[in-house]
Structure formats: C-alpha cells, structure tokens
Design an enzyme around this catalytic site. Structure first.
Site, PDB file in Angstrom:
ATOM      1  N   ASP A   1     -11.999  -2.444   9.065  1.00 37.79           N
ATOM      2  CA  ASP A   1     -11.452  -1.465   8.162  1.00 37.79           C
ATOM      3  C   ASP A   1     -12.478  -0.678   7.585  1.00 37.79           C
ATOM      4  O   ASP A   1     -12.385   0.771   7.692  1.00 37.79           O
ATOM      5  CB  ASP A   1     -11.035  -2.520   6.963  1.00 37.79           C
ATOM      6  CG  ASP A   1      -9.755  -2.157   6.290  1.00 37.79           C
ATOM      7  OD1 ASP A   1      -9.108  -1.451   6.956  1.00 37.79           O
ATOM      8  OD2 ASP A   1      -9.420  -3.112   5.355  1.00 37.79           O
TER       9      ASP A   1
ATOM     10  N   GLU B   1      -7.870   3.856   1.558  1.00 42.38           N
ATOM     11  CA  GLU B   1      -7.750   2.378   0.915  1.00 42.38           C
ATOM     12  C   GLU B   1      -9.142   1.974   0.486  1.00 42.38           C
ATOM     13  O   GLU B   1      -9.092   1.215  -0.507  1.00 42.38           O
ATOM     14  CB  GLU B   1      -7.103   1.406   1.966  1.00 42.38           C
ATOM     15  CG  GLU B   1      -6.798   0.125   1.331  1.00 42.38           C
ATOM     16  CD  GLU B   1      -5.675  -0.707   2.306  1.00 42.38           C
ATOM     17  OE1 GLU B   1      -4.979  -1.395   1.679  1.00 42.38           O
ATOM     18  OE2 GLU B   1      -5.559  -0.453   3.435  1.00 42.38           O
TER      19      GLU B   1
ATOM     20  N   ASP C   1      -4.886   5.014   6.159  1.00 41.69           N
ATOM     21  CA  ASP C   1      -5.006   3.769   6.246  1.00 41.69           C
ATOM     22  C   ASP C   1      -5.937   3.098   7.043  1.00 41.69           C
ATOM     23  O   ASP C   1      -5.341   3.407   8.456  1.00 41.69           O
ATOM     24  CB  ASP C   1      -3.681   2.987   6.118  1.00 41.69           C
ATOM     25  CG  ASP C   1      -3.763   1.452   5.820  1.00 41.69           C
ATOM     26  OD1 ASP C   1      -4.858   0.992   5.952  1.00 41.69           O
ATOM     27  OD2 ASP C   1      -2.665   1.135   5.039  1.00 41.69           O
TER      28      ASP C   1
ATOM     29  N   ILE D   1      -6.904   0.327   8.543  1.00 42.06           N
ATOM     30  CA  ILE D   1      -6.146  -0.666   9.445  1.00 42.06           C
ATOM     31  C   ILE D   1      -5.003  -1.068   8.506  1.00 42.06           C
ATOM     32  O   ILE D   1      -5.111  -1.605   7.617  1.00 42.06           O
ATOM     33  CB  ILE D   1      -6.928  -2.031   9.811  1.00 42.06           C
ATOM     34  CG1 ILE D   1      -8.063  -1.653  10.440  1.00 42.06           C
ATOM     35  CG2 ILE D   1      -5.931  -2.769  10.161  1.00 42.06           C
ATOM     36  CD1 ILE D   1      -8.848  -2.860  11.025  1.00 42.06           C
ATOM     37  N   ASP D   2      -3.708  -0.420   9.035  1.00 43.25           N
ATOM     38  CA  ASP D   2      -2.622  -0.967   8.390  1.00 43.25           C
ATOM     39  C   ASP D   2      -2.053  -2.141   9.296  1.00 43.25           C
ATOM     40  O   ASP D   2      -1.790  -1.826  10.034  1.00 43.25           O
ATOM     41  CB  ASP D   2      -1.494   0.180   8.582  1.00 43.25           C
ATOM     42  CG  ASP D   2      -0.388   0.374   7.831  1.00 43.25           C
ATOM     43  OD1 ASP D   2      -0.307  -0.767   6.590  1.00 43.25           O
ATOM     44  OD2 ASP D   2       0.893   0.628   8.373  1.00 43.25           O
TER      45      ASP D   2
ATOM     46  N   THR E   1      -3.230  -5.731   8.502  1.00 47.06           N
ATOM     47  CA  THR E   1      -4.271  -6.558   8.479  1.00 47.06           C
ATOM     48  C   THR E   1      -3.883  -7.985   9.008  1.00 47.06           C
ATOM     49  O   THR E   1      -4.847  -8.552   9.715  1.00 47.06           O
ATOM     50  CB  THR E   1      -5.411  -6.467   7.165  1.00 47.06           C
ATOM     51  OG1 THR E   1      -4.470  -7.018   6.129  1.00 47.06           O
ATOM     52  CG2 THR E   1      -6.027  -5.172   6.850  1.00 47.06           C
TER      53      THR E   1
ATOM     54  N   ASP F   1       0.435   4.073   3.063  1.00 47.07           N
ATOM     55  CA  ASP F   1       1.439   3.115   3.738  1.00 47.07           C
ATOM     56  C   ASP F   1       2.405   3.713   4.588  1.00 47.07           C
ATOM     57  O   ASP F   1       2.865   3.064   5.257  1.00 47.07           O
ATOM     58  CB  ASP F   1       1.719   1.928   2.681  1.00 47.07           C
ATOM     59  CG  ASP F   1       0.489   0.859   2.423  1.00 47.07           C
ATOM     60  OD1 ASP F   1      -0.044   0.596   3.519  1.00 47.07           O
ATOM     61  OD2 ASP F   1       0.639   0.380   1.458  1.00 47.07           O
TER      62      ASP F   1
END
Length: 354
Positions: free
Chosen positions: A48, A74, A134, A136-137, A139, A289
């Site tokens: 991330d 994020e 984002d 890492i959308d 996780t 998101d």
C-alpha cells in the site's frame, strides 16, 4: 487542455503499472511464505505505502511543474513515522527502489519515501486539478491472492477527466466467452490495464503494452440474460439487497463476487451487465474507491449513478455523499434496474420495521 490530458494519461499509466509491479512482487513473496498468518497485514501495508510512494513520485517527475501537484489518496505516513515502524519503512523503501532501479532512476531515501506518501493529503474539491489514488483497492483480495487494483484518476474542476485501473490478477481475455466457466484457462495471461480519457473511450491493454483494444460495455438489454457483479465481502455491501433486486429483475445468473474496482474494468469490456454496491448504514464512500472505475465504465458507454439515479459528484472533497449505494449498468438496463432498486429498498425497510 486535451493535449495535456494526453500527457497526464501517459504519466498515469506509467505510474499505475510501476505500482502494480511493486504490488505483484509483494504479493508473490506473501503467497510463497507459508508462515504468513492470516491476521498479519504487514505485506499489504508494505504494498500500500510502496504503491502510493511510487505513484506520487512518478507523477511529480513526469508532469510539468507549472501545474500545482495535488494528490487525494488513502494513506499518510503517520504510522510509518511511529516508533517501532523502522523495519516496515525500510522494506517499503527497498521495494520502491527496486522498481525505480529498473527505470534507471536514482534511489530514494527513506525520507523521500515518507514525503512522497504524504503528498496524498490533499482534500480535493471543485477547483483546480487533483489526482485521486487508491494505492491498493481490494486489500482482502490482495491478501487472498485474488483481485485487487491500483486505481488512479484525475479531477479537473471537480469532474473526472481521465482514469486508469491496473488489475494485476484479471485475465486479459474476457471470461464472458464461456459464461458457464468464468475461470481463466490455466495458461491465461493475467494483468489488465484499463485507461479512459473524457470523450475518447476506454482502452484495455496487457501490462507489457501489447494488445491495446477499445472496449465497450455489454449491449444485453434483457435483465433475464444479464449477470451482475457485487463485492466479494458481505461486510462491504448488502448481498441480501442485491439478491432481492436481481430476483425482481428476473436475473437468472448467480452473482459474480469480486474484490476492488477490477469490477468496473470487467464491466467496461462486457464481462457482465450490472454492478450493485450497497454499503451498510453509516459508511461514507471515498472518491478514490470509484473515480477511476467511474470514468472507465462511462467512457465504455455505461452509466454509473447512486441508488436514486443521481450522477456521482466528485467535487465535494474526499467523500462521495450519495443516496444509499452505487449502481452501474448499460443505458438499456438502467431504468429497470433503478426501479427495482427503489422497490427493493422500500420492501426491506418496511420488513425491518414490522
């Protein structure tokens, strides 16, 4: 402005691909290590932060400095700066430099990495340009070795003007070729990069840059023949509500449950016809998101609205304030879908007050 959008889209694709490469390396080491306990979130934390640092660094490097750089993202480096986080920061920096070395770039110090992460503190808004990320959308999907995405979009005066979705585990060929078996064949090539620019359509390519194709949403106009996507995790979206809506529409296919904005990418190329997301009460959607997924579907000819049929408004800062959920479909299916959404929400509300 469209000329600069071209350059900005090029920079966004490069940034997302390099971040995806970093995430793939972390995921590979995670899946190879059997000692990894399910509760240990450190690999996803490293990926991330590393992804956000890389995207921020590449965008700043690639784009002209006359446009003020603003990133709504994020993560911030607060946790990494805490005592006892030295090992994690060291690993993040190692991964970032490993990727940059492949690009012939000079290594970053740990401090450079912290600064790059912290450039994501912007609040966005309706004026000027803001990148939305984002890192890492999905996780949970990442930890399971399943779907996740690096989602990057650009807002200009509060409107999404371009977006990229890098989906490392999404097969390049559409599973809709054989609706009966959505799994990719064992030798399937994985890794799709979706990119869209306002007024220019949506494109999909492999991570090595080959196989660039323009994609369109499905043209199916009968809900009985349609299939729909929803969140993998019931905690993220009400499966009960989407099931009721599907029943009202006469949908025969089972829901396709998938993590992350990879759903938007899959929809943009016609893998399914609808996507429904109904978070539980009190949850506020964040712009990162949905921004990239929104334009990827919209430019492929799809519609994305809230549950009341209102357009999504990305101009109000870090949150999307909307009516009870998000629905996605093609133009033919949307009116019927929205009617069923309203009826189903009313039905569930009245049954819960009885």
């Amino acid at each position: 402005a469209s000329m600069s959008y071209d350059e900005q889209l090029g920079a966004a694709k490069k940034a997302a691909l390099l971040a995806a490469r970093l995430c793939q390396k972390v995921q590979k080491s995670l899946l190879q290590s059997d000692v990894q306990s399910k509760s240990d979130k450190s690999p996803v934390t490293v990926a991330d932060y590393g992804s956000q640092a890389l995207v921020s660094f590449i965008l700043r490097n690639e784009l002209p400095s006359m446009i003020p750089f603003s990133l709504v993202a994020e993560e911030d480096s607060g946790d990494l700066r805490r005592e006892g986080s030295g090992e994690t920061l060291h690993r993040v920096t190692e991964y970032v430099n490993d990727i940059l070395a492949g690009e012939g770039a000079a290594p970053l110090s740990e401090n450079d990495v912290l600064e790059a992460i912290d450039s994501g503190k912007s609040e966005g808004g309706s004026e000027g340009q803001h990148w939305v990320l984002d890192p890492i959308d999905g996780t949970k999907g990442f930890l399971r070795g399943d779907q996740y995405a690096i989602a990057l979009a650009l807002l200009d005066q509060g409107k999404v003007v371009l977006g990229v979705l890098a989906c490392p585990n999404l097969p390049l060929s559409s599973p809709s070729v054989s609706k009966n078996d959505p799994r990719p064949p064992p030798d399937e090539k994985l890794g799709c990069l979706f990119s869209a620019r306002l007024g220019d359509g949506t494109y999909m390519q492999s991570f090595d840059g080959s196989l660039l194709t323009k994609v369109r949403v499905s043209r199916i106009d009968n809900a009985e023949d349609a299939s729909f996507f929803e969140s993998f995790e019931a905690a993220h979206s009400s499966h009960e509500l989407s099931g009721l809506i599907a029943k009202k529409l006469g949908v025969k296919a089972k829901p396709v449950r998938m993590d992350s904005q990879a759903k938007y990418g899959a929809l943009s190329r016609g893998d399914g016809e609808m996507y429904m997301r109904f978070p539980h009460e009190g949850y506020r959607e964040k712009i990162w998101d949905h921004a990239a997924g929104y334009i990827v579907v919209a430019e492929a000819g799809g519609l994305v609205t809230d549950a009341g049929g209102n357009p999504l408004d990305f101009s109000r800062g870090r949150y999307l304030d909307l009516e009870s959920g998000i629905v996605v479909a093609n133009e033919k299916l949307m009116p019927n879908l929205l009617r069923s959404v309203k009826a189903s929400i009313r039905e569930l509300a009245s049954s819960s007050t009885l």
